[in-house]
Design an enzyme around this catalytic site. Structure first.
Site: not given
Ligand code: GLA
Length: 385
Positions: A30-31, A33, A119, A121-122, A155, A167, A217
Site C-alpha cells: 500500500e502506498h 506505487d 477503497g 477503486s471505482s 486522474e 489501480d 494523499y
Molecule cells: C489509491 C491510489 C493508488 C495507490 C493507493 C494506495 O488507491 O489511487 O495509486 O497509491 O491509493 O496504495
C-alpha cells in the site's frame, strides 16, 4: 448491463459498444506505487460498465445511469465539470486529445456495482473503462500499459489526485485467481497465483467516505519525496526507496522531521513485506501472509497515518476472531474497506460477530463484500439489444 444498453438506446439511439472494467483489491504494497515499489493488487468481480457510441458532431454526452445525472460538453470546448464523477471520463478524453488523437463527439452511459469510495477503486475503473472503450471505438491501438498511463495521467491532471498507477494497472491487467506483482518502477509485472479452496478475502466497509483522500494523499506523496531527497543528499548512490534498507533509513532518525521519517520507514518496511508476501503466496504459507497483512495495517496506522478509528476497530475485531489469518485497511485510506483473509468455514461467524460489534460501537452495520479475483477490462459480452 441490459439496463445500460436499454438506457443508451432510449437516450441516444443506436447500438453502443459496451466495455467493463473491474475494481481491485490490494493484498500488500500500500502506498508503494508512487514510491517506485512493488505492489500486489488483483482485479475483482465488480465492474464499471460503459456503453459508448460515436456522434457525427462535436458533442459529448455522459450519462451516469445510477445517479440519473448527465453532463454535456463539446470536444473542442472540453473542460472539467464542477462535479467529480464526469471528470474521470472527460479527463481521459482530454488525454487522448493531448496525444493528438482524432476523435469525434460521443455518447456515453455508465453504470456499475463497485461501491463508491469503498477503497475498491471505482474511480480508476471508470477512467479505465473510458480509456479502453475510446481506444476500441476509435481504433487507436494503444496498449494496455499505455491505457493505464492515460487513465492515471487524467486522474493526476484533470481530477487533481496525484495517484500512482496501481489501480489502473490492476483494472486493465487483472487475471482470474492471480495477484499482479507489479514493479511500479519498471512497469513490469508477473502473476502470482492465489490458490486455496479453504480461504477467501472478505471486505468490510467502514462506511467512512474518504474525503481527505485528495488532500492528505498528495501530502503523503510530498512527505515521501521530501524524505527521499534528504536521504539522497547524504547517500548519493541512492536513487529510489528500493535502494534503501530499513537499517539505512533508521540512521536518519532525528535528522528528518518525525512524520517524514515515519513515512520513509513505513515505505522501506512495506517494500520488504511485499517480497515476503510473494514468497508466502508461492509457498502456500497463508498464516505468514495473514501476519504480514496485519503488520502492514500497523504501519499504515502508526507510521503512515492513513487509517481511521473505524477501520482500526474493524481490523481489531476480525483479528480476534477464530479463523482470521490477517486483516488490514485497504487502498488510500482515511476510510473505505478493510481486507480480511479468512477461512471459508469461519467466514459466516466472523461476519456476524463483526457486524454486531461494529453496530454496537458505531450504530450501524458495516457492508460486507465477498470477492473473487477476476479478469481485467474487456468488451462486455452477452449484451441483449
Ligand atoms: C489509491 C491510489 C493508488 C495507490 C493507493 C494506495 O488507491 O489511487 O495509486 O497509491 O491509493 O496504495
Amino acid at each position: 448491463m441490459e439496463k445500460l444498453v436499454t438506457s443508451y438506446a432510449g437516450k441516444y439511439q443506436g447500438q453502443p459498444l459496451v466495455v467493463k472494467s473491474p475494481g481491485r483489491i490490494n493484498l500488500l504494497g500500500e502506498h508503494l506505487d508512487y514510491n517506485s515499489g512493488t505492489v500486489l493488487p488483483a482485479a475483482i468481480d465488480r465492474y464499471i460498465y460503459l456503453a459508448i457510441g460515436a456522434r457525427q458532431d462535436d458533442v459529448i454526452n455522459v450519462y451516469a445511469l445510477d445517479f440519473n445525472d448527465e453532463v454535456s460538453t463539446s470536444l473542442s470546448g472540453l473542460k472539467a465539470a464542477w462535479k467529480l464523477w464526469p471528470n474521470y471520463v472527460l479527463g481521459v478524453i482530454q488525454e487522448f486529445k493531448n496525444l493528438g488523437k482524432q476523435l469525434s463527439g460521443m455518447n456515453i452511459v455508465i453504470s456499475g456495482d463497485i461501491p463508491l469510495a469503498g477503497g475498491m477503486s471505482s474511480s480508476a475503473a471508470l477512467g479505465c473503462a473510458a480509456a479502453f472503450a475510446i481506444n476500441e471505438l476509435f481504433e487507436l491501438n494503444f496498449t494496455r500499459v499505455e491505457l493505464a498511463r492515460i487513465a492515471q495521467k487524467s486522474e493526476n491532471d484533470f481530477v487533481g489526485v496525484k495517484c500512482g498507477i496501481m489501480d489502473q494497472y490492476a483494472s486493465l491487467f487483472g487475471k482470474e485467481n492471480r495477484f499482479i506483482k507489479l514493479n511500479c518502477d519498471t512497469l513490469q509485472h508477473e502473476y502470482v497465483p492465489f490458490e486455496s479452496d479453504e480461504l477467501e478475502f472478505v471486505l468490510f466497509d467502514s462506511g467512512v467516505k474518504h474525503h481527505l483522500i485528495s488532500s492528505e494523499y498528495n501530502v503523503r506523496r510530498q512527505e515521501c519525496q521530501q524524505g527521499l531527497d534528504a536521504i539522497k543528499a547524504k547517500l548519493p548512490q541512492v536513487t529510489k526507496f528500493t535502494d534503501l534498507s530499513e537499517k539505512d533509513v533508521v540512521q536518519f532518525k532525528g535528522q528528518l522531521p518525525e512524520k517524514v521519517y515515519n513515512r520513509c520507514l513505513y515505505v522501506v518496511q512495506e517494500i520488504k513485506r511485499v517480497e515476503l508476501a510473494c514468497s508466502a503466496l508461492i509457498g502456500g504459507d497463508f498464516e505468514r501472509l495473514g501476519a504480514l497483512m496485519s503488520l502492514t495495517h500497523e504501519g499504515l496506522k502508526d507510521l503512515y497515518e492513513v487509517s481511521c478509528a473505524e477501520c482500526d476497530f474493524l481490523v481489531n475485531t476480525v483479528e480476534k476472531s477464530e479463523g482470521v489469518l490477517g486483516a488490514r485497511m485497504m487502498g488510500a485510506g482515511f476510510g473505505g474497506c478493510i481486507i480480511c483473509l479468512v477461512k471459508k468455514s469461519s467466514a459466516e461467524a466472523v461476519i456476524a460477530h463483526t457486524k454486531a460489534a461494529y453496530k454496537q460501537q458505531y450504530g450501524k452495520e458495516p457492508k460486507v463484500y465477498h470477492t473473487a479475483i477476476s479478469d481485467g477490462s474487456a468488451i462486455a459480452e452477452g449484451v441483449i439489444v
